[in-house]
Design a protein around this motif. Sequence first.
Motif, PDB file in Angstrom:
ATOM      1  N   TYR A 125       0.831  -1.218   0.000  1.00 45.41           N
ATOM      2  CA  TYR A 125       0.000   0.000   0.000  1.00 45.41           C
ATOM      3  C   TYR A 125       0.859   1.259   0.000  1.00 45.41           C
ATOM      4  N   TYR A 126       2.010   1.216   0.631  1.00 43.82           N
ATOM      5  CA  TYR A 126       2.844   2.422   0.730  1.00 43.82           C
ATOM      6  C   TYR A 126       3.544   2.717  -0.592  1.00 43.82           C
TER       7      TYR A 126
ATOM      8  N   TYR B 200       2.113   2.394  -3.370  1.00 39.81           N
ATOM      9  CA  TYR B 200       1.076   3.070  -4.157  1.00 39.81           C
ATOM     10  C   TYR B 200       0.764   4.477  -3.632  1.00 39.81           C
ATOM     11  N   ASP B 201       1.065   4.728  -2.367  1.00 31.89           N
ATOM     12  CA  ASP B 201       0.641   5.982  -1.724  1.00 31.89           C
ATOM     13  C   ASP B 201       1.784   6.987  -1.771  1.00 31.89           C
ATOM     14  N   THR B 202       1.728   7.924  -2.712  1.00 31.19           N
ATOM     15  CA  THR B 202       2.853   8.855  -2.906  1.00 31.19           C
ATOM     16  C   THR B 202       2.996   9.845  -1.749  1.00 31.19           C
ATOM     17  N   ALA B 203       2.047   9.835  -0.809  1.00 30.48           N
ATOM     18  CA  ALA B 203       2.168  10.727   0.350  1.00 30.48           C
ATOM     19  C   ALA B 203       3.055  10.125   1.438  1.00 30.48           C
ATOM     20  N   THR B 204       3.462   8.870   1.273  1.00 27.84           N
ATOM     21  CA  THR B 204       4.245   8.212   2.321  1.00 27.84           C
ATOM     22  C   THR B 204       5.636   7.846   1.798  1.00 27.84           C
ATOM     23  N   PRO B 205       6.620   7.733   2.706  1.00 30.97           N
ATOM     24  CA  PRO B 205       7.945   7.263   2.277  1.00 30.97           C
ATOM     25  C   PRO B 205       7.884   5.827   1.757  1.00 30.97           C
ATOM     26  N   CYS B 206       8.693   5.531   0.753  1.00 29.15           N
ATOM     27  CA  CYS B 206       8.818   4.163   0.234  1.00 29.15           C
ATOM     28  C   CYS B 206      10.138   4.079  -0.531  1.00 29.15           C
ATOM     29  N   ASN B 207      11.024   3.207  -0.062  1.00 30.10           N
ATOM     30  CA  ASN B 207      12.335   3.079  -0.715  1.00 30.10           C
ATOM     31  C   ASN B 207      12.237   2.519  -2.131  1.00 30.10           C
TER      32      ASN B 207
ATOM     33  N   SER C 222       7.818   2.589   4.939  1.00 31.53           N
ATOM     34  CA  SER C 222       6.678   2.827   5.830  1.00 31.53           C
ATOM     35  C   SER C 222       6.074   1.531   6.344  1.00 31.53           C
ATOM     36  N   ALA C 223       6.366   0.429   5.669  1.00 34.09           N
ATOM     37  CA  ALA C 223       5.681  -0.830   6.003  1.00 34.09           C
ATOM     38  C   ALA C 223       6.297  -1.520   7.211  1.00 34.09           C
ATOM     39  N   ILE C 224       7.610  -1.366   7.401  1.00 34.85           N
ATOM     40  CA  ILE C 224       8.287  -2.125   8.467  1.00 34.85           C
ATOM     41  C   ILE C 224       7.646  -1.839   9.824  1.00 34.85           C
ATOM     42  N   SER C 225       7.332  -0.575  10.075  1.00 33.74           N
ATOM     43  CA  SER C 225       6.688  -0.249  11.357  1.00 33.74           C
ATOM     44  C   SER C 225       5.232   0.169  11.151  1.00 33.74           C
ATOM     45  N   GLY C 226       4.697  -0.080   9.958  1.00 37.19           N
ATOM     46  CA  GLY C 226       3.326   0.318   9.658  1.00 37.19           C
ATOM     47  C   GLY C 226       2.413  -0.884   9.511  1.00 37.19           C
ATOM     48  N   LEU C 227       1.436  -0.750   8.621  1.00 41.07           N
ATOM     49  CA  LEU C 227       0.530  -1.865   8.368  1.00 41.07           C
ATOM     50  C   LEU C 227       1.247  -2.839   7.427  1.00 41.07           C
ATOM     51  N   ASN C 228       1.509  -4.029   7.909  1.00 39.15           N
ATOM     52  CA  ASN C 228       2.317  -4.949   7.089  1.00 39.15           C
ATOM     53  C   ASN C 228       1.748  -6.352   7.049  1.00 39.15           C
ATOM     54  N   ARG C 229       0.434  -6.433   7.094  1.00 40.06           N
ATOM     55  CA  ARG C 229      -0.227  -7.733   7.099  1.00 40.06           C
ATOM     56  C   ARG C 229       0.093  -8.538   5.840  1.00 40.06           C
TER      57      ARG C 229
ATOM     58  N   SER D  15      14.763  -6.930   3.778  1.00 43.87           N
ATOM     59  CA  SER D  15      15.905  -6.110   4.179  1.00 43.87           C
ATOM     60  C   SER D  15      15.387  -4.947   5.023  1.00 43.87           C
ATOM     61  N   GLU D  16      16.286  -4.176   5.571  1.00 47.60           N
ATOM     62  CA  GLU D  16      15.854  -3.011   6.353  1.00 47.60           C
ATOM     63  C   GLU D  16      15.277  -1.929   5.454  1.00 47.60           C
ATOM     64  N   ALA D  17      15.492  -2.091   4.150  1.00 52.01           N
ATOM     65  CA  ALA D  17      15.005  -1.080   3.205  1.00 52.01           C
ATOM     66  C   ALA D  17      13.616  -1.395   2.675  1.00 52.01           C
ATOM     67  N   CYS D  18      13.204  -2.680   2.694  1.00 54.57           N
ATOM     68  CA  CYS D  18      11.967  -3.054   1.997  1.00 54.57           C
ATOM     69  C   CYS D  18      11.488  -4.434   2.430  1.00 54.57           C
ATOM     70  N   ILE D  19      10.174  -4.532   2.687  1.00 51.26           N
ATOM     71  CA  ILE D  19       9.591  -5.838   3.021  1.00 51.26           C
ATOM     72  C   ILE D  19       8.420  -6.157   2.072  1.00 51.26           C
ATOM     73  N   ALA D  20       8.487  -5.613   0.869  1.00 48.01           N
ATOM     74  CA  ALA D  20       7.418  -5.829  -0.118  1.00 48.01           C
ATOM     75  C   ALA D  20       7.444  -7.265  -0.638  1.00 48.01           C
ATOM     76  N   THR D  21       6.308  -7.702  -1.163  1.00 51.61           N
ATOM     77  CA  THR D  21       6.229  -9.027  -1.794  1.00 51.61           C
ATOM     78  C   THR D  21       6.013  -8.863  -3.296  1.00 51.61           C
ATOM     79  N   HIS D  22       6.414  -9.895  -4.037  1.00 51.78           N
ATOM     80  CA  HIS D  22       6.076  -9.948  -5.462  1.00 51.78           C
ATOM     81  C   HIS D  22       4.671 -10.524  -5.567  1.00 51.78           C
ATOM     82  N   PRO D  23       3.784  -9.895  -6.348  1.00 51.53           N
ATOM     83  CA  PRO D  23       2.369 -10.276  -6.290  1.00 51.53           C
ATOM     84  C   PRO D  23       1.939 -11.403  -7.224  1.00 51.53           C
ATOM     85  N   SER D  24       2.811 -11.840  -8.130  1.00 54.39           N
ATOM     86  CA  SER D  24       2.369 -12.757  -9.177  1.00 54.39           C
ATOM     87  C   SER D  24       2.058 -14.161  -8.656  1.00 54.39           C
ATOM     88  N   ASP D  25       1.043 -14.772  -9.231  1.00 64.48           N
ATOM     89  CA  ASP D  25       0.820 -16.221  -9.056  1.00 64.48           C
ATOM     90  C   ASP D  25       1.577 -16.994 -10.130  1.00 64.48           C
TER      91      ASP D  25
END
Lengths: 338, 169
Positions: free
Chosen positions: A120-121, A123-130, A139-146, A154-164
Motif C-alpha cells: 500500500y505504501y 502506491y501511496d505517494t504521500a508516504t515514504p517508500c524506498n 513505511s511498512a516495516i513499522s506500519g501496516l504490514n499484514r 531487508s531493512e530497506a523493503c519488506i514488499a512481496t512480489h504479487p504474481s501467481d
Amino acid sequence: MINFQYVRATDVADAVHRIAADPAATFIAGGSNLIDLMKYDVERPSRLIDITRLPLKSVEETADGGLRIGALVSNSDLAYHPLIAARYPLLASAILAGASAQLRNMASTGGNLLQRTRCYYFYDTATPCNKREPGSGCSAISGLNRMHAILGTSEACIATHPSDMCVALAALDARVHAAGPAGARTIAFSDFHRLPENTPERDTNLQPNEIVTAVELPARGFAANYTYLKIRDRLSYAFALVSVAAALELQGDTIIEARLALGGVAHKPWRDPTAEAALREQAPSQATFNRAADVFLRDAKAFGHNAFKINLAHRAIVRALIQAAAGTPQSQSDKKIR
Amino acid sequence: MAQTGTATKPITPAPENIPILLIVNGVERQLRLAPWTSLLDALRNHLDLTGTKKGCDHGQCGACTVLVEGRRILSCLSLAVMKDGAHVTTIEGLAQGGALHPLQQAFIDHDAFQCGYCTPGQICSAMGLIAEGRAKSAEEIRELMSGNICRCGAYPNIVAAIQQAMGQS
C-alpha cells in the motif's frame, strides 16, 4: 497521470532502439498494472512504447521437449493453451488463481513477470517508500504490514512480489529470454527477480534497455503430482497472503524430485534447495512434509501484523505437498481445501 | 492537467492528439485523442456512450468491462490509442432493434440487480464468459465472474441469469 508521448514499436530491434534512446520511456503491453500505477503517479514515464503489435504471441515446442512462450501471449491464452493444460497444469492452475478473467485477457506473459508490488505504501505517494523513492524510508516495516514478506527482507523493503504465475514458473525452473542492445540472453528464473537488499527500486535483473521476448519451460512438467494452493482474504480476485506451488515426481513410494515455491512471502517467488532436498528420497508422509516446511521457514521473520503468515505458510506447504503427492491438485473454482 | 514536472525533471511537451479509429458496436468512429485517454473515457466522454460505467477506475471492480475483439477486458486500464482499429462492443450494442439481448432479458427475469451500476459490466463480462465456454457449473460461473463486483450483493441472481442465458445460447 503526467503527460507522455506514445509510439508503436515495429519489431523487437525497433523496441530496443527506442527504449535506449529515452531512459525515461517504458514499454507497455497489457497495461493492467502500468496504467494503474500511472494513474497514481507512481510510474511517470516520458514515453510509452507500445509493443503489443510485435510478433511475440506464439507458444512453440522446443527441441529439448519444452515450450517457448512468447512474451505477448496473454495470461488467459496461456492458461487455456492445450499444451500448457496437458503438460504444465501447475502453470495453468497458478495463472487461473490470479486476477480476474478480464485482467487475464489483458495481461501478457512478460508483463506478469514485471508487475510491481501491491504494497500500500508503494502506491501511496504521500508516504515514504524506498522502492518508489530510494532513500525515503520504508513505511511498512513499522506500519501496516499484514500482506508483507517474511523471507528475504531487508531493512530497506519488506514488499512481496504479487504474481501467481511466477510462483509456478519458479517451481518449473523456467528461463526468461531477453533482448537488448548487446543482443539476446537467457536468464534463469531464480536469477530474474531480485531480493530488496539496499536497492528495492530494482525488482528484476532485466536491464532498463532490455525487453523480455519469451519464457521457456523445460520438458519436466510434473503433470501427475502438483498443486497450486493459494490462501487469500477472499476466495477469488485477491492477491495471495501465502501461495504454494508444489510439484513432485514419485517413483513407487519415493519422492525422486521435489519443487516447492512460495508466493506472497518474499520479494520474489521463494524457493529453498535445502527444503527440496529434505523431500527427495523420502516417502511422502505428513512427517516428511512437516520437516520440509520447518526447513523452508527456518529463517522466516515477521514484522507484527504479518506474524500469522509463518504459521499459515507452514500449514499451506504441508497441505500442498499432501495434495501433490495424492495427485489431487487444488481446484481453482471449487475452493474447498482438501 | 496539472503540470507536475519539477526543476530537476524535464517537462514532457504535451503530445499531439492522435487520430484513431474504433469500430464501436459495428459503427466506425474516428477520434483524435490524447494518448492518456482510457478506452473508458473515450467511450463515455468522446462518444457519449455512457452505458459503460466508471466504478473504481483502477481495475478492481469490473464496472467498465467491454468486449474488444470479442474478449472481455477492463476499459479503464486500456488506452484508447492502443486499441486503434479494434472492434469494441459495449452494453449499447447488445439489443437488436427493439429486442433485448437474451442476457439483458435474463437479468430482468431474475432480478439480477438492485442499483444497476455494475450491470452493464456484469452483462458484458457474461457475454465474454459465455463466448469463452469455460464455465459449466454455477461454481465455475461464480469464479469466472469474480472480476465483477456487485455491492448490492445480487450475486445469486446474477448467476441464475447467466445460467438462463447459457441455456439459450
